[in-house]
Design an enzyme around this catalytic site. Structure first.
Site, mmCIF file in Angstrom:
data_model
loop_
_atom_site.group_PDB
_atom_site.id
_atom_site.type_symbol
_atom_site.label_atom_id
_atom_site.label_comp_id
_atom_site.label_asym_id
_atom_site.label_seq_id
_atom_site.Cartn_x
_atom_site.Cartn_y
_atom_site.Cartn_z
ATOM 1 N N ASP A 1 0.856 -1.185 0.000
ATOM 2 C CA ASP A 1 0.000 0.000 0.000
ATOM 3 C C ASP A 1 0.894 1.238 0.000
ATOM 4 O O ASP A 1 2.020 1.177 -0.485
ATOM 5 C CB ASP A 1 -0.953 -0.027 1.204
ATOM 6 N N ASP A 2 0.404 2.363 0.534
ATOM 7 C CA ASP A 2 1.235 3.561 0.568
ATOM 8 C C ASP A 2 2.516 3.315 1.362
ATOM 9 O O ASP A 2 2.478 2.750 2.456
ATOM 10 C CB ASP A 2 0.478 4.728 1.220
ATOM 11 N N GLY B 1 4.888 -0.452 -3.965
ATOM 12 C CA GLY B 1 3.900 0.164 -3.083
ATOM 13 C C GLY B 1 3.059 1.143 -3.865
ATOM 14 O O GLY B 1 3.034 1.119 -5.104
ATOM 15 N N HIS B 2 2.368 2.014 -3.140
ATOM 16 C CA HIS B 2 1.470 2.978 -3.775
ATOM 17 C C HIS B 2 1.988 4.409 -3.695
ATOM 18 O O HIS B 2 1.245 5.353 -3.935
ATOM 19 C CB HIS B 2 0.081 2.901 -3.132
ATOM 20 N N GLY B 3 3.259 4.584 -3.312
ATOM 21 C CA GLY B 3 3.833 5.918 -3.287
ATOM 22 C C GLY B 3 3.736 6.585 -1.936
ATOM 23 O O GLY B 3 3.498 5.948 -0.903
#
Length: 445
Positions: A262-263, A284-286
């Site tokens: 995730d983030d 991940g999501h940044g």
């Protein structure tokens, strides 16, 4: 003892002098007076020396810090064999250290713990010195919302020296049981490490791996610094935000390597004066601000700086996300600067129509006001054609959003990178690749 030996010596000298003077015909009274004076002076010197020594000892005792001794957790019964539940031993060691303000040392080993609570307030500063690793049970147990596996709570001047210690959440079974996509609720699984209500504290050199939910949650903290942090989980680990920060002031995250599902870093409501620096993110999501606006009475986000980071092979780069149909909110004074993107699907994103799993009021504008946001010196490669997407609320449009020195390249079959915008007129400076706002931004990836 020193004084008594010196006094005995002086008395012997006195007797010898008196005997000698009698033999020589000198008046005994005069000699006695002189001898007495000598004894008195010597006694004063002895008293001064003894008193000085006593004062010196007293000074050392007075300056000593109470509870300064280290406590070895194995002395409290911890096994560190990876099989025995060592929770009770850690609880006993913490109770003693917190009552005195001292250091707990954790020798090499693998410490299986069902859960741990390191709670204050304590009588003085406490240090947790780790040379061993923690391991959670692999079984999936539902917990109260936002519960942690290992909690640090209500502590001042706390230091955690990890020395690369691993907090292994053993989360693979939990990821398979995660039903967030169906329910929109993800709070029944434990967060690996929670830091709640810490002030003037330092967290150094720890690794969180395979958390069942978020890896680290920082909430209601003030003046806390995290350095040399590692997060490690595979892309399929759902909802395992690396480090979530919320309702805190003066958090510094300096130096981290984050791989998760995730983030890498998520920044929640009430975050003020945050610095995120030298973070390597991916997969991940940044690095995200938000999501914001999902709940009523959220606190403003102010003064966030994200700089000198590398984001690699992620779904997003840097982004701000707010929910449509949200209550009023504020996010302002935000800086994304000196960030390198390497094969990132959407390197720069403002998304005020964020709607995961379809659990939102689609079509109703977000009321979270975004202002004074600078996106500066962002370079690298975009995995998709849309490299910059600024999609602001039509209800409360973004204001004072600045783009400066952007160089993002896409080499795919779709053609060169583009920038898409809606409900925004950004302030532009420097060289911009792609050129700003050449397309209209649309919801969706």
């Amino acid at each position: 003892m020193v004084g008594s030996h010196k006094a005995s010596g002086v008395l012997l000298v006195l007797l010898v002098v008196m005997a000698t003077t009698i033999a020589n015909g000198t008046p005994v009274v005069d000699t006695a007076k002189n001898a007495a004076t000598a004894v008195e002076d010597t006694a004063k010197n002895v008293a001064t020396a003894v008193g000085g020594a006593a004062a010196s000892v007293g000074a050392k005792v007075t300056g000593a810090k109470p509870g300064g001794a280290s406590l070895d957790v194995k002395a409290s019964g911890a096994k560190g064999d990876g099989k025995t539940d060592d929770s009770a031993a850690f609880a006993a060691a913490w109770k003693e250290a917190c009552a005195a303000g001292s250091t707990i040392t954790v020798p090499k080993g693998e410490y299986l713990v069902e859960s741990l609570e390191f709670k204050g307030p304590c009588k003085g500063p406490v240090t947790l010195e780790l040379n061993g690793n923690f391991k959670a049970p692999a079984t999936v147990k539902t917990t109260k919302p936002h519960a942690g596996w290992i909690d640090f709570e209500n502590l001042a001047d706390f230091t955690l020296n990890g020395n690369k210690a691993i907090f292994d959440g053993q989360g693979s079974l939990a990821w398979k049981a995660n039903d967030c996509a169906k329910t929109g609720k993800c709070n029944s699984l434990p967060i690996n490490i929670r830091f709640t209500g810490l002030t003037n504290s330092k967290i150094n050199s720890i690794t969180s791996t395979n958390s069942k939910l978020f890896h680290m949650n920082i909430l209601n903290c003030k003046n806390i610094t995290l350095t040399d942090i590692s997060i490690d989980a595979p892309p399929e680990s759902l909802n395992t935000d690396g480090i979530h920060i919320g309702r805190s002031n003066g958090v510094n995250l300096i130096g981290a390597k984050i791989k998760t599902g995730d983030d890498c870093v998520s920044i929640g409501d009430g975050t003020e004066n945050l610095i995120v620096e030298n973070v390597e993110c991916g997969p991940g999501h940044g690095i995200s601000i938000g999501s914001l606006g999902r709940y009523p009475n959220e606190q403003p986000v102010k003064g966030v700086t994200v700089r000198k980071c590398l984001i690699k092979n992620t779904d997003n780069g840097v982004r701000i996300k707010t929910w449509p149909g949200s209550p009023p909110g504020i996010a302002s004074n935000i800086l994304f600067e000196d960030i390198t993107m390497d094969n990132v699907s959407l390197p720069v994103l403002i998304d005020q129509e964020y709607c995961p799993y379809g659990h939102c009021k689609a079509g109703v504008p977000s009321k979270v006001k975004l202002s004074d946001v600078t996106i500066k010196n962002i370079k690298g490669t975009s995995a998709t054609k849309v490299a910059v997407k600024l999609m602001c609320s039509k209800g409360v449009p973004c204001t004072n959003i600045a783009l400066s020195d952007i160089n993002l390249v896409h080499n795919g079959k779709e053609g060169p990178a583009v920038s898409a915008c809606s409900n925004i007129k950004p302030i532009l400076s420097g060289k911009l690749v792609p050129a700003a706002c050449t397309e209209v931004a649309k919801p969706g990836p």
